[in-house]
Design a protein around this motif. Structure first.
Motif, PDB file in Angstrom:
ATOM      1  N   GLU A  87       0.828  -1.205   0.000  1.00 52.40           N
ATOM      2  CA  GLU A  87       0.000   0.000   0.000  1.00 52.40           C
ATOM      3  C   GLU A  87       0.864   1.257   0.000  1.00 52.40           C
ATOM      4  O   GLU A  87       0.624   2.198  -0.769  1.00 52.40           O
ATOM      5  CB  GLU A  87      -0.909  -0.012   1.228  1.00 52.40           C
ATOM      6  N   PHE A  88       1.892   1.267   0.841  1.00 49.73           N
ATOM      7  CA  PHE A  88       2.766   2.432   0.921  1.00 49.73           C
ATOM      8  C   PHE A  88       3.519   2.651  -0.389  1.00 49.73           C
ATOM      9  O   PHE A  88       3.638   3.784  -0.873  1.00 49.73           O
ATOM     10  CB  PHE A  88       3.757   2.275   2.080  1.00 49.73           C
ATOM     11  N   ALA A  89       4.037   1.562  -0.960  1.00 45.36           N
ATOM     12  CA  ALA A  89       4.819   1.678  -2.192  1.00 45.36           C
ATOM     13  C   ALA A  89       3.982   2.217  -3.344  1.00 45.36           C
ATOM     14  O   ALA A  89       4.437   3.060  -4.122  1.00 45.36           O
ATOM     15  CB  ALA A  89       5.417   0.328  -2.561  1.00 45.36           C
ATOM     16  N   VAL A  90       2.746   1.722  -3.459  1.00 47.41           N
ATOM     17  CA  VAL A  90       1.892   2.109  -4.597  1.00 47.41           C
ATOM     18  C   VAL A  90       1.223   3.448  -4.362  1.00 47.41           C
ATOM     19  O   VAL A  90       1.205   4.320  -5.244  1.00 47.41           O
ATOM     20  CB  VAL A  90       0.843   1.018  -4.872  1.00 47.41           C
ATOM     21  N   GLN A  91       0.700   3.660  -3.173  1.00 47.77           N
ATOM     22  CA  GLN A  91      -0.092   4.855  -2.900  1.00 47.77           C
ATOM     23  C   GLN A  91       0.739   6.076  -2.511  1.00 47.77           C
ATOM     24  O   GLN A  91       0.397   7.205  -2.880  1.00 47.77           O
ATOM     25  CB  GLN A  91      -1.117   4.561  -1.801  1.00 47.77           C
ATOM     26  N   ALA A  92       1.800   5.856  -1.767  1.00 49.49           N
ATOM     27  CA  ALA A  92       2.621   6.993  -1.304  1.00 49.49           C
ATOM     28  C   ALA A  92       3.840   7.223  -2.190  1.00 49.49           C
ATOM     29  O   ALA A  92       4.110   8.348  -2.606  1.00 49.49           O
ATOM     30  CB  ALA A  92       3.055   6.767   0.145  1.00 49.49           C
ATOM     31  N   LEU A  93       4.582   6.149  -2.475  1.00 53.15           N
ATOM     32  CA  LEU A  93       5.796   6.299  -3.272  1.00 53.15           C
ATOM     33  C   LEU A  93       5.515   6.344  -4.770  1.00 53.15           C
ATOM     34  O   LEU A  93       6.366   6.785  -5.547  1.00 53.15           O
ATOM     35  CB  LEU A  93       6.769   5.158  -2.966  1.00 53.15           C
ATOM     36  N   LYS A  94       4.343   5.849  -5.181  1.00 54.64           N
ATOM     37  CA  LYS A  94       3.958   5.852  -6.596  1.00 54.64           C
ATOM     38  C   LYS A  94       4.972   5.085  -7.451  1.00 54.64           C
ATOM     39  O   LYS A  94       5.398   5.558  -8.521  1.00 54.64           O
ATOM     40  CB  LYS A  94       3.825   7.283  -7.129  1.00 54.64           C
ATOM     41  N   VAL A  95       5.370   3.895  -7.003  1.00 54.27           N
ATOM     42  CA  VAL A  95       6.307   3.099  -7.789  1.00 54.27           C
ATOM     43  C   VAL A  95       5.700   2.775  -9.150  1.00 54.27           C
ATOM     44  O   VAL A  95       4.479   2.696  -9.306  1.00 54.27           O
ATOM     45  CB  VAL A  95       6.700   1.796  -7.057  1.00 54.27           C
ATOM     46  N   LYS A  96       6.566   2.564 -10.120  1.00 52.70           N
ATOM     47  CA  LYS A  96       6.117   2.276 -11.490  1.00 52.70           C
ATOM     48  C   LYS A  96       6.149   0.785 -11.800  1.00 52.70           C
ATOM     49  O   LYS A  96       5.519   0.334 -12.773  1.00 52.70           O
ATOM     50  CB  LYS A  96       6.992   3.030 -12.487  1.00 52.70           C
ATOM     51  N   HIS A  97       6.903   0.029 -11.010  1.00 49.35           N
ATOM     52  CA  HIS A  97       7.046  -1.410 -11.242  1.00 49.35           C
ATOM     53  C   HIS A  97       6.951  -2.165  -9.922  1.00 49.35           C
ATOM     54  O   HIS A  97       7.472  -1.701  -8.907  1.00 49.35           O
ATOM     55  CB  HIS A  97       8.406  -1.733 -11.874  1.00 49.35           C
ATOM     56  N   ILE A  98       6.309  -3.326  -9.973  1.00 49.24           N
ATOM     57  CA  ILE A  98       6.378  -4.282  -8.866  1.00 49.24           C
ATOM     58  C   ILE A  98       6.943  -5.574  -9.428  1.00 49.24           C
ATOM     59  O   ILE A  98       6.424  -6.123 -10.404  1.00 49.24           O
ATOM     60  CB  ILE A  98       5.006  -4.560  -8.222  1.00 49.24           C
ATOM     61  N   VAL A  99       8.022  -6.055  -8.830  1.00 43.22           N
ATOM     62  CA  VAL A  99       8.655  -7.308  -9.226  1.00 43.22           C
ATOM     63  C   VAL A  99       8.485  -8.311  -8.092  1.00 43.22           C
ATOM     64  O   VAL A  99       8.884  -8.044  -6.955  1.00 43.22           O
ATOM     65  CB  VAL A  99      10.163  -7.120  -9.506  1.00 43.22           C
ATOM     66  N   VAL A 100       7.880  -9.460  -8.393  1.00 45.55           N
ATOM     67  CA  VAL A 100       7.836 -10.572  -7.441  1.00 45.55           C
ATOM     68  C   VAL A 100       8.945 -11.528  -7.844  1.00 45.55           C
ATOM     69  O   VAL A 100       8.916 -12.099  -8.939  1.00 45.55           O
ATOM     70  CB  VAL A 100       6.478 -11.292  -7.458  1.00 45.55           C
ATOM     71  N   MET A 101       9.953 -11.673  -6.988  1.00 48.33           N
ATOM     72  CA  MET A 101      11.105 -12.502  -7.329  1.00 48.33           C
ATOM     73  C   MET A 101      11.207 -13.709  -6.408  1.00 48.33           C
ATOM     74  O   MET A 101      11.467 -13.584  -5.211  1.00 48.33           O
ATOM     75  CB  MET A 101      12.402 -11.696  -7.251  1.00 48.33           C
ATOM     76  N   GLY A 102      11.011 -14.892  -6.979  1.00 49.78           N
ATOM     77  CA  GLY A 102      11.246 -16.131  -6.258  1.00 49.78           C
ATOM     78  C   GLY A 102      12.674 -16.601  -6.489  1.00 49.78           C
ATOM     79  O   GLY A 102      13.461 -15.941  -7.154  1.00 49.78           O
ATOM     80  N   HIS A 103      12.995 -17.779  -5.955  1.00 46.89           N
ATOM     81  CA  HIS A 103      14.360 -18.275  -6.127  1.00 46.89           C
ATOM     82  C   HIS A 103      14.396 -19.788  -6.002  1.00 46.89           C
ATOM     83  O   HIS A 103      13.462 -20.421  -5.499  1.00 46.89           O
ATOM     84  CB  HIS A 103      15.296 -17.647  -5.094  1.00 46.89           C
ATOM     85  N   ALA A 104      15.483 -20.364  -6.469  1.00 41.28           N
ATOM     86  CA  ALA A 104      15.679 -21.806  -6.413  1.00 41.28           C
ATOM     87  C   ALA A 104      15.880 -22.270  -4.976  1.00 41.28           C
ATOM     88  O   ALA A 104      16.325 -21.517  -4.118  1.00 41.28           O
ATOM     89  CB  ALA A 104      16.894 -22.195  -7.262  1.00 41.28           C
ATOM     90  N   THR A 153      10.698 -26.577  -8.384  1.00 42.24           N
ATOM     91  CA  THR A 153      10.976 -25.444  -9.268  1.00 42.24           C
ATOM     92  C   THR A 153       9.686 -24.960  -9.923  1.00 42.24           C
ATOM     93  O   THR A 153       9.423 -23.746  -9.988  1.00 42.24           O
ATOM     94  CB  THR A 153      11.987 -25.831 -10.356  1.00 42.24           C
ATOM     95  N   ARG A 154       8.879 -25.902 -10.389  1.00 42.16           N
ATOM     96  CA  ARG A 154       7.607 -25.514 -11.014  1.00 42.16           C
ATOM     97  C   ARG A 154       6.667 -24.874  -9.998  1.00 42.16           C
ATOM     98  O   ARG A 154       5.913 -23.955 -10.331  1.00 42.16           O
ATOM     99  CB  ARG A 154       6.954 -26.724 -11.681  1.00 42.16           C
ATOM    100  N   LEU A 155       6.735 -25.330  -8.741  1.00 43.55           N
ATOM    101  CA  LEU A 155       5.906 -24.725  -7.710  1.00 43.55           C
ATOM    102  C   LEU A 155       6.410 -23.318  -7.381  1.00 43.55           C
ATOM    103  O   LEU A 155       5.605 -22.409  -7.131  1.00 43.55           O
ATOM    104  CB  LEU A 155       5.890 -25.600  -6.450  1.00 43.55           C
ATOM    105  N   GLU A 156       7.721 -23.130  -7.398  1.00 39.66           N
ATOM    106  CA  GLU A 156       8.280 -21.776  -7.214  1.00 39.66           C
ATOM    107  C   GLU A 156       7.763 -20.843  -8.298  1.00 39.66           C
ATOM    108  O   GLU A 156       7.345 -19.711  -8.022  1.00 39.66           O
ATOM    109  CB  GLU A 156       9.808 -21.835  -7.241  1.00 39.66           C
ATOM    110  N   TYR A 157       7.797 -21.318  -9.544  1.00 43.22           N
ATOM    111  CA  TYR A 157       7.279 -20.529 -10.657  1.00 43.22           C
ATOM    112  C   TYR A 157       5.786 -20.238 -10.474  1.00 43.22           C
ATOM    113  O   TYR A 157       5.329 -19.107 -10.663  1.00 43.22           O
ATOM    114  CB  TYR A 157       7.471 -21.264 -11.979  1.00 43.22           C
ATOM    115  N   ALA A 158       5.048 -21.280 -10.121  1.00 42.91           N
ATOM    116  CA  ALA A 158       3.592 -21.140 -10.000  1.00 42.91           C
ATOM    117  C   ALA A 158       3.223 -20.153  -8.902  1.00 42.91           C
ATOM    118  O   ALA A 158       2.252 -19.395  -9.039  1.00 42.91           O
ATOM    119  CB  ALA A 158       2.951 -22.500  -9.728  1.00 42.91           C
ATOM    120  N   MET A 159       4.000 -20.140  -7.807  1.00 39.76           N
ATOM    121  CA  MET A 159       3.673 -19.238  -6.711  1.00 39.76           C
ATOM    122  C   MET A 159       3.987 -17.799  -7.065  1.00 39.76           C
ATOM    123  O   MET A 159       3.298 -16.880  -6.605  1.00 39.76           O
ATOM    124  CB  MET A 159       4.408 -19.654  -5.429  1.00 39.76           C
ATOM    125  N   ILE A 160       4.985 -17.582  -7.901  1.00 39.84           N
ATOM    126  CA  ILE A 160       5.236 -16.225  -8.392  1.00 39.84           C
ATOM    127  C   ILE A 160       4.013 -15.743  -9.172  1.00 39.84           C
ATOM    128  O   ILE A 160       3.533 -14.624  -8.979  1.00 39.84           O
ATOM    129  CB  ILE A 160       6.501 -16.187  -9.264  1.00 39.84           C
TER     130      ILE A 160
END
Length: 228
Positions: A87-104, A153-160
């Motif tokens: 909420e803070f990032a989108v509403q206050a900081l007005k970010v232009k991108h959100i990246v959801v990064m998973g990992h192995a 690995t496929r579950l990591e992808y799916a959860m992203i």
């Protein structure tokens, strides 16, 4: 005693980075204006600022077990750390991108995929990673299951992908995306290989972007790719 690794690190910061970037830190003292919100795992091996070679003030970061975005909840009695930061990032900081990064080899995804005994009576991790269940169900619908090779690995992808869907349950996120002010991305980092893969929003597949059209890409440029 304060952890030695932190004391040594801070001494190095004082003698190196701080003097070299003094002006930047003085500017940041007046506030922050990052373009990117990165939602990653709290795993100690996956530090976004290291992976993307970014400096202070460039990425607003949320880290939790298994880089999960919970769905929106209209609940004024709970405590919603991840949701409040979004909420803070989108509403206050007005970010232009959100990246959801998973990992192995993500421990949280492994606990969700294979099951794990509670680590305490509160079973906080178990309840948190139960949010992976919709991603597991989608894989199961395709005939995928935990006994198949590379299932985690496929579950990591799916959860992203599931976390990206959950982001769109927040009204202010959906509004910004539909207005073109905000772009959502999925990414996956291979710890042992250093390979970063980004999610194709049309197919849901993950592809390496180490090189594109024969040109190597700087990690900090990858967050501009695969806009959704």
């Amino acid at each position: 005693m304060f952890p030695e690794v932190l004391t040594k690190g801070y001494t190095s910061f004082l003698n190196g980075r701080l003097p070299n970037e003094r002006r930047k830190y003085e500017t940041l003292g007046g506030g922050q204006d990052p373009d990117v919100l990165l939602i990653g795992c709290c795993d100690s091996r996956v530090a976004p600022e290291v992976i993307f070679d970014t400096g202070p003030g460039e990425i607003f970061t949320i880290r939790n077990v298994a880089n999960i975005v919970p769905p929106f909840e209209d609940d004024d009695t709970g405590y919603h750390g991840t949701s409040s930061a979004i909420e803070f990032a989108v509403q206050a900081l007005k970010v232009k991108h959100i990246v959801v990064m998973g990992h192995a080899t993500c421990g949280g995804i492994k606990a969700a995929g294979y099951g794990a005994d509670p680590l305490s009576p509160g079973n906080f991790i178990g309840r948190w990673v139960s949010l992976v269940e919709p991603a597991k169900t989608k894989l199961a619908a395709t005939g995928d299951h935990k006994d198949k090779e590379d299932y985690l690995t496929r579950l990591e992808y799916a959860m992203i992908g599931q976390s990206l869907e959950n982001l769109m349950t927040f009204g202010f996120v959906r509004e910004a995306v539909e207005a073109g002010r905000l772009h959502l991305h999925g990414a996956h980092f291979g710890i042992a290989t250093g390979e970063l893969r980004i999610r194709d929003p049309k197919t849901g597949e993950f592809h390496s972007v180490v090189a594109r059209d024969g040109q190597s890409l700087a990690p900090s440029a990858l967050i501009q790719c695969a806009e959704a």
